[in-house]
Design a protein around this motif. Structure first.
Motif, mmCIF file in Angstrom:
data_model
loop_
_atom_site.group_PDB
_atom_site.id
_atom_site.type_symbol
_atom_site.label_atom_id
_atom_site.label_comp_id
_atom_site.label_asym_id
_atom_site.label_seq_id
_atom_site.Cartn_x
_atom_site.Cartn_y
_atom_site.Cartn_z
ATOM 1 N N HIS A 85 0.849 -1.193 0.000
ATOM 2 C CA HIS A 85 0.000 0.000 0.000
ATOM 3 C C HIS A 85 0.885 1.243 0.000
ATOM 4 O O HIS A 85 1.796 1.355 0.815
ATOM 5 C CB HIS A 85 -0.921 0.005 1.213
ATOM 6 N N GLU A 96 0.946 5.468 0.172
ATOM 7 C CA GLU A 96 0.265 6.734 0.452
ATOM 8 C C GLU A 96 1.263 7.855 0.219
ATOM 9 O O GLU A 96 2.386 7.791 0.719
ATOM 10 C CB GLU A 96 -0.228 6.812 1.903
ATOM 11 N N SER A 135 -3.408 7.112 -2.618
ATOM 12 C CA SER A 135 -3.539 6.062 -1.623
ATOM 13 C C SER A 135 -4.154 4.846 -2.296
ATOM 14 O O SER A 135 -5.330 4.851 -2.639
ATOM 15 C CB SER A 135 -4.417 6.529 -0.459
ATOM 16 N N THR A 150 -3.128 0.321 -3.504
ATOM 17 C CA THR A 150 -2.205 -0.794 -3.560
ATOM 18 C C THR A 150 -1.425 -0.726 -4.868
ATOM 19 O O THR A 150 -2.001 -0.460 -5.923
ATOM 20 C CB THR A 150 -2.983 -2.128 -3.463
ATOM 21 N N THR A 159 4.344 -3.975 4.425
ATOM 22 C CA THR A 159 3.172 -3.915 3.542
ATOM 23 C C THR A 159 2.760 -2.498 3.159
ATOM 24 O O THR A 159 1.763 -2.317 2.455
ATOM 25 C CB THR A 159 1.938 -4.569 4.224
ATOM 26 N N LYS A 160 3.495 -1.479 3.627
ATOM 27 C CA LYS A 160 3.039 -0.107 3.413
ATOM 28 C C LYS A 160 4.205 0.856 3.242
ATOM 29 O O LYS A 160 5.225 0.710 3.896
ATOM 30 C CB LYS A 160 2.184 0.329 4.608
#
Length: 137
Positions: A4, A6, A16, A18, A72-73
């Motif tokens: 993800h 942002e 924002s 995936t 994951t981000k």
């Protein structure tokens, strides 16, 4: 894949969603981020952020800031983020010219903070011009 991304500026959340991967202009060079990347916080310099989504590569010219990466981000906090269509070449060139002229009149030792600010303005606008012109040539 479930990475993800942002991208946030003081004015708004620019993006924002995936993505498949992210490439950032880190202070020490370009950073490539894939899912399950080691956690880190790093400074960003003005340059090009790019990411892939559904096989398409998207390019943004960003200013200075920070990125926080987890497995994951990726959260990018930057003072500026513009897509190619949002970049006004004439405004960017004018901003560079004004900053260069202002630098000439400063005492670099006494006005170090203002010098750094003006150098940042130049770097951010040069990043915008580079992105705009590369994709138009």
């Amino acid at each position: 894949m479930a990475l993800h991304l942002e991208v946030v500026t003081p004015e708004k959340k620019v993006f924002s969603d995936t993505v498949e991967n992210v490439y950032l202009p880190g202070e020490d060079g370009e950073l490539g981020i894939l899912e399950h990347h080691a956690a880190l916080v790093t400074g960003l310099k003005p340059g090009e952020l790019r990411y892939q989504k559904a096989g398409q590569t998207v390019h943004l010219a960003i200013g200075s800031g920070f990125a926080e990466v987890t497995d994951t981000k990726v959260v990018v906090l930057t003072d500026n983020a513009l897509g190619e269509a949002e970049i006004d070449e004439a405004k960017a060139e004018a901003a560079i010219h004004r900053a260069e002229e202002a630098l000439k009149s400063l005492d670099h030792a006494a006005d170090a903070e203002e010098v750094a600010h003006l150098q940042g303005v130049i770097a951010k606008n040069l990043a915008q011009l580079k992105l705009k012109r590369r994709h138009h040539s």
